[in-house]
Design a protein around this motif. Sequence first.
Motif, short mmCIF file in Angstrom:
data_model
loop_
_atom_site.label_atom_id
_atom_site.label_comp_id
_atom_site.label_asym_id
_atom_site.label_seq_id
_atom_site.Cartn_x
_atom_site.Cartn_y
_atom_site.Cartn_z
N GLY A 153 -0.05 14.23 -2.33
CA GLY A 153 0.39 14.82 -1.07
C GLY A 153 1.23 13.88 -0.22
O GLY A 153 1.50 12.74 -0.59
N SER A 154 1.63 14.41 0.92
CA SER A 154 2.47 13.67 1.87
C SER A 154 1.83 13.67 3.23
O SER A 154 1.02 14.55 3.56
CB SER A 154 3.86 14.31 1.96
OG SER A 154 4.52 14.26 0.72
N ARG B 127 2.67 11.95 7.48
CA ARG B 127 3.49 11.15 8.39
C ARG B 127 2.59 10.57 9.47
O ARG B 127 1.94 11.32 10.21
CB ARG B 127 4.59 11.99 9.02
CG ARG B 127 5.61 11.17 9.80
CD ARG B 127 6.50 12.05 10.64
NE ARG B 127 7.73 11.38 11.05
CZ ARG B 127 8.41 11.70 12.15
NH1 ARG B 127 7.98 12.67 12.93
NH2 ARG B 127 9.52 11.05 12.45
N ARG C 186 7.89 5.20 -2.15
CA ARG C 186 7.00 6.31 -1.75
C ARG C 186 6.88 6.42 -0.24
O ARG C 186 6.69 7.52 0.29
CB ARG C 186 5.60 6.10 -2.34
CG ARG C 186 5.56 6.03 -3.85
CD ARG C 186 4.12 6.01 -4.37
NE ARG C 186 3.36 4.86 -3.91
CZ ARG C 186 2.21 4.94 -3.23
NH1 ARG C 186 1.69 6.12 -2.94
NH2 ARG C 186 1.57 3.84 -2.85
N THR D 200 8.33 5.46 3.78
CA THR D 200 9.53 5.13 4.56
C THR D 200 9.12 4.83 5.99
O THR D 200 8.46 5.66 6.63
CB THR D 200 10.54 6.30 4.54
OG1 THR D 200 10.90 6.60 3.19
CG2 THR D 200 11.79 5.92 5.33
N GLN E 95 6.43 7.59 6.93
CA GLN E 95 6.42 8.77 6.08
C GLN E 95 5.88 8.36 4.72
O GLN E 95 6.42 7.45 4.10
CB GLN E 95 7.83 9.36 5.95
CG GLN E 95 7.89 10.59 5.08
CD GLN E 95 7.19 11.78 5.71
OE1 GLN E 95 7.48 12.16 6.84
NE2 GLN E 95 6.26 12.38 4.98
N HIS F 67 4.71 9.60 0.89
CA HIS F 67 4.78 10.61 -0.17
C HIS F 67 4.02 10.13 -1.41
O HIS F 67 3.70 8.95 -1.54
CB HIS F 67 6.24 10.87 -0.57
CG HIS F 67 7.08 11.50 0.50
ND1 HIS F 67 6.82 12.77 1.00
CD2 HIS F 67 8.16 11.04 1.16
CE1 HIS F 67 7.73 13.05 1.91
NE2 HIS F 67 8.55 12.04 2.05
N SER F 68 3.76 11.08 -2.29
CA SER F 68 3.11 10.76 -3.58
C SER F 68 1.87 9.90 -3.36
O SER F 68 1.67 8.87 -4.02
CB SER F 68 4.10 10.04 -4.50
OG SER F 68 5.26 10.80 -4.70
#
Lengths: 119, 107
Positions: A16-17, A19, A67, A69, A82, A84-85
């Motif tokens: 999942g992601s 922030r 992955r 940022t 941010q 991800h993965s």
Amino acid sequence: EVQLVESGGVVVQPGGSLRLSCAASGFTFDDYAMHWVRQAPGKGLECISLISWNGDTTYYADSVKGRFTISRDNSKNSLFLQMHSLRVEDTAFYYCARSSLQLWPADFWGQGTLVTVSS
Amino acid sequence: EIVMTQSPAALSVSPGERATLSCRASQSILSNLAWYQQKPGQAPRLLIYGASIRATGIPVRFSGSGSGTEFTLTISILQSEDFAVFYCQQYNKWPLTFGGGTKVEIK
């Protein structure tokens, strides 16, 4: 009073992601580089990302490169991460922290937000 | 990556006594070393940077020394509020890396 307040930590499934945000107050935000440092429960500290005062320069640990940022919005005194993965091993408290120079120790830290990656 | 190794992993000290914590870098980091204190449930607090410079508001009982690859944090007279985990960090090169920590416990 200097404050750094992280938010956005939740339980998320592997892959999942998410922030994360860090709201800064009580100091001139764009005078400082900003860090994200994480700490798995009961474990040590890992500096995973760093951004210069104007956002032009960013650094990433190998464990998160490609992955995660890091970014910042100086007009809103805010720092972001941010993600991800996400992996189970990303489970940790995530702290934002400031430093007066880029490659410099962090002189003030937020209280952290917990990210749990679990199915 | 520069590997930071702290010793001992844990240290039992009585209040009023001296505590000496060590940190070793896998390569020279000049004097680009910081020490942090972390209490349970709290964020780390910067104690020392530049190997020996106390951060703002840090009591004089905390002192740092060393350069190159060998560093020491000394707490001269331990107070009850000093019991915590202490981490060293090098900031000579990215990635900034921490040692595994030394837990200072009440004896």
